[in-house]
Design a protein around this motif. Sequence first.
Motif, PDB file in Angstrom:
ATOM      1  N   ASP A  59       0.842  -1.188   0.000  1.00 36.28           N
ATOM      2  CA  ASP A  59       0.000   0.000   0.000  1.00 36.28           C
ATOM      3  C   ASP A  59       0.882   1.244   0.000  1.00 36.28           C
ATOM      4  O   ASP A  59       2.115   1.150  -0.100  1.00 36.28           O
ATOM      5  N   ASP A  60       0.279   2.402   0.120  1.00 37.78           N
ATOM      6  CA  ASP A  60       1.023   3.652  -0.022  1.00 37.78           C
ATOM      7  C   ASP A  60       2.053   3.855   1.082  1.00 37.78           C
ATOM      8  O   ASP A  60       3.019   4.595   0.905  1.00 37.78           O
ATOM      9  N   ASP A  61       1.860   3.188   2.238  1.00 33.19           N
ATOM     10  CA  ASP A  61       2.820   3.262   3.343  1.00 33.19           C
ATOM     11  C   ASP A  61       3.725   2.034   3.393  1.00 33.19           C
ATOM     12  O   ASP A  61       4.390   1.787   4.390  1.00 33.19           O
ATOM     13  N   SER A 254       1.513  17.016  -3.979  1.00 32.10           N
ATOM     14  CA  SER A 254       1.415  15.895  -3.042  1.00 32.10           C
ATOM     15  C   SER A 254       2.836  15.497  -2.670  1.00 32.10           C
ATOM     16  O   SER A 254       3.705  15.431  -3.539  1.00 32.10           O
ATOM     17  N   TYR A 503      -3.154  13.237  -6.619  1.00 31.34           N
ATOM     18  CA  TYR A 503      -2.312  12.045  -6.567  1.00 31.34           C
ATOM     19  C   TYR A 503      -2.115  11.620  -5.122  1.00 31.34           C
ATOM     20  O   TYR A 503      -1.760  12.431  -4.262  1.00 31.34           O
ATOM     21  N   ILE A 504      -2.355  10.329  -4.854  1.00 27.43           N
ATOM     22  CA  ILE A 504      -2.136   9.770  -3.514  1.00 27.43           C
ATOM     23  C   ILE A 504      -0.657   9.412  -3.411  1.00 27.43           C
ATOM     24  O   ILE A 504      -0.193   8.484  -4.080  1.00 27.43           O
ATOM     25  N   PRO A 505       0.137  10.128  -2.590  1.00 28.51           N
ATOM     26  CA  PRO A 505       1.597   9.920  -2.583  1.00 28.51           C
ATOM     27  C   PRO A 505       1.985   8.590  -1.971  1.00 28.51           C
ATOM     28  O   PRO A 505       1.280   8.040  -1.113  1.00 28.51           O
ATOM     29  N   ARG A 506       3.143   8.075  -2.417  1.00 25.20           N
ATOM     30  CA  ARG A 506       3.657   6.789  -1.972  1.00 25.20           C
ATOM     31  C   ARG A 506       5.076   6.961  -1.436  1.00 25.20           C
ATOM     32  O   ARG A 506       5.890   7.670  -2.022  1.00 25.20           O
ATOM     33  N   ARG A 507       5.373   6.253  -0.348  1.00 29.06           N
ATOM     34  CA  ARG A 507       6.722   6.312   0.222  1.00 29.06           C
ATOM     35  C   ARG A 507       7.751   5.674  -0.702  1.00 29.06           C
ATOM     36  O   ARG A 507       8.935   6.017  -0.659  1.00 29.06           O
ATOM     37  N   ASP A 508       7.312   4.746  -1.562  1.00 33.21           N
ATOM     38  CA  ASP A 508       8.255   4.074  -2.456  1.00 33.21           C
ATOM     39  C   ASP A 508       8.496   4.857  -3.743  1.00 33.21           C
ATOM     40  O   ASP A 508       9.124   4.350  -4.661  1.00 33.21           O
ATOM     41  N   THR A 511       5.132   6.215  -9.315  1.00 38.69           N
ATOM     42  CA  THR A 511       4.072   7.008  -9.933  1.00 38.69           C
ATOM     43  C   THR A 511       3.138   6.040 -10.640  1.00 38.69           C
ATOM     44  O   THR A 511       3.481   5.481 -11.680  1.00 38.69           O
ATOM     45  N   ASN A 515      -3.168   5.387  -8.496  1.00 39.97           N
ATOM     46  CA  ASN A 515      -3.163   6.339  -7.390  1.00 39.97           C
ATOM     47  C   ASN A 515      -3.640   7.723  -7.802  1.00 39.97           C
ATOM     48  O   ASN A 515      -3.679   8.638  -6.976  1.00 39.97           O
TER      49      ASN A 515
END
Length: 520
Positions: A59-61, A254, A503-508, A511, A515
């Motif tokens: 997931d995004d985290d 974001s 855009y839902i940001p991602r730690r990894d 793009t 998202n």
Amino acid sequence: MKQWLGLLCVMLAASVFAESRPITIGVQMGPSSLDPHFAISTPNQMVSLHLFDALMLRDDDMNLIPGLAIDWRRLDDLTWELDLRRGVRFHDGTPFTAEDVAFTVRRVPDIPHSPASFAGAVAEIEAVEVVDDHTIRFSTFEPFPMFINDIARLYIVSHRIAEGATTQDFNSGRAALGTGPYRLIDYAPGELIRLERNPDYWGRKPDVERLNLRVISNDAARVAALLSESVDMIDIVPPADRERLADDPRVRLSEITSARLIYLHMDHLHDPSPFIRNHRGRPLPENPLKDRRVRKALSLLIHRQAIVDRGLHGAGRPAGQLVPEGLFGYAQDLLPDPFDPERARRLLADAGYEDGFRLTIHGPNNRYINDGQVVMTVAQMLARGGIDMDVQLMPANVFFQRAARQEFSLFLLGYGSSSGDAFRGLRAVLASWDPVDGMGASNRGRYSNRDVDVLIRELLVEPDDDRRGELISEVSRIAFGDYAIIPLYFQTNMWATRPGLRYIPRRDERTLGINLRIER
């Protein structure tokens, strides 16, 4: 007035995006291949996640969640069983089954010319048993508690489509048929990837029906494309433009703290080293970088906070280890080295290099945030310590090919923890290179330390999380105390969209079209 203008922009943009026209994202870097097993680099994996699925997703985290596998269990110390998702079909309409997983595991280690292999993800697997169409069982050579994290890295391909297919067959589109949220329309390497939504996708359907990934490696050109509306979104927002874009009603930002470490790798292999000379320009017979005192001196000559403040405009954090705080394996006592040029000069003198030497630093100029500027800033800092510095920058595709061949002496790299912990980086970056066991896959400097290797192999079989945390800290203290690499900072990931998009940001730092939200 500004608030009203921003609201008007959102209302107008939302009506435009609702018309299902193609949405174009300006990305800093495209993939080196559409073959999902060709390289573990972030740009490659980013595109793979549009076309293919993995057994488990992040997931995004960066938490592990079900993907093509909906459940998994450990039957005994050496055996894992996975329940696979039913009703999933590849883009050509054929059903996804356990045979496709078994084929993928067999295919991964045998990709010709892979610059960064996925072989490590399957290195511990001794046997694969297809129990039925939706159940698969794995046997490992020895107890391997990290099995699920490893197998989660594989993008599943169809055995019917990919049997005998080459990397070029994927690049041409013939074999690039996965189960992912998007289907490939066409691919112009280094320029454009055109995708369309997979109407039969098993998961959440993307908001965006037609998606273009347009490669714009130049930061200024990427921002200009967004502001001129020739693209609808950009990734890797240049830190220098952060405040300006945040104040622009035509733009929505974001951001999130990244799990990517930017660091310096060094040549631990060669005598002489290819880009180290004396002051008369002749190769030094012995490689100074093999001396820990020299490596430590380089670290002490670098003012990390200054790089973050000036080179990244605050969009980063100084680093002293592989992962930032909050990820498993972070060690509280492994802090960034202080800036201490006087001590650095004493160390160089103790190592026999009181007058320094000539050193070339290499780096990409289109892969990481402000990478070219960071390389030049590091060179200036090292030069103040009495080392004559040269800088060579090049496009990332050229840089990584040369780095994989160990052609450099000192070079800038990044490592993003795709597993949400420090272990994967320890194994990939700091373990001695061993292609058979999949160790050291990203160890481009060929660092080797027996104590590190022994502990990493112990980590492979340790089931207790508390003990694993202790071992990771111990490995990190040894490797970073030995200056295997020189950590610099963790990036801040930033994206910018036009109003009407979010855009839902991602730690990894990936793009992903899935998202991207259209606000209605």
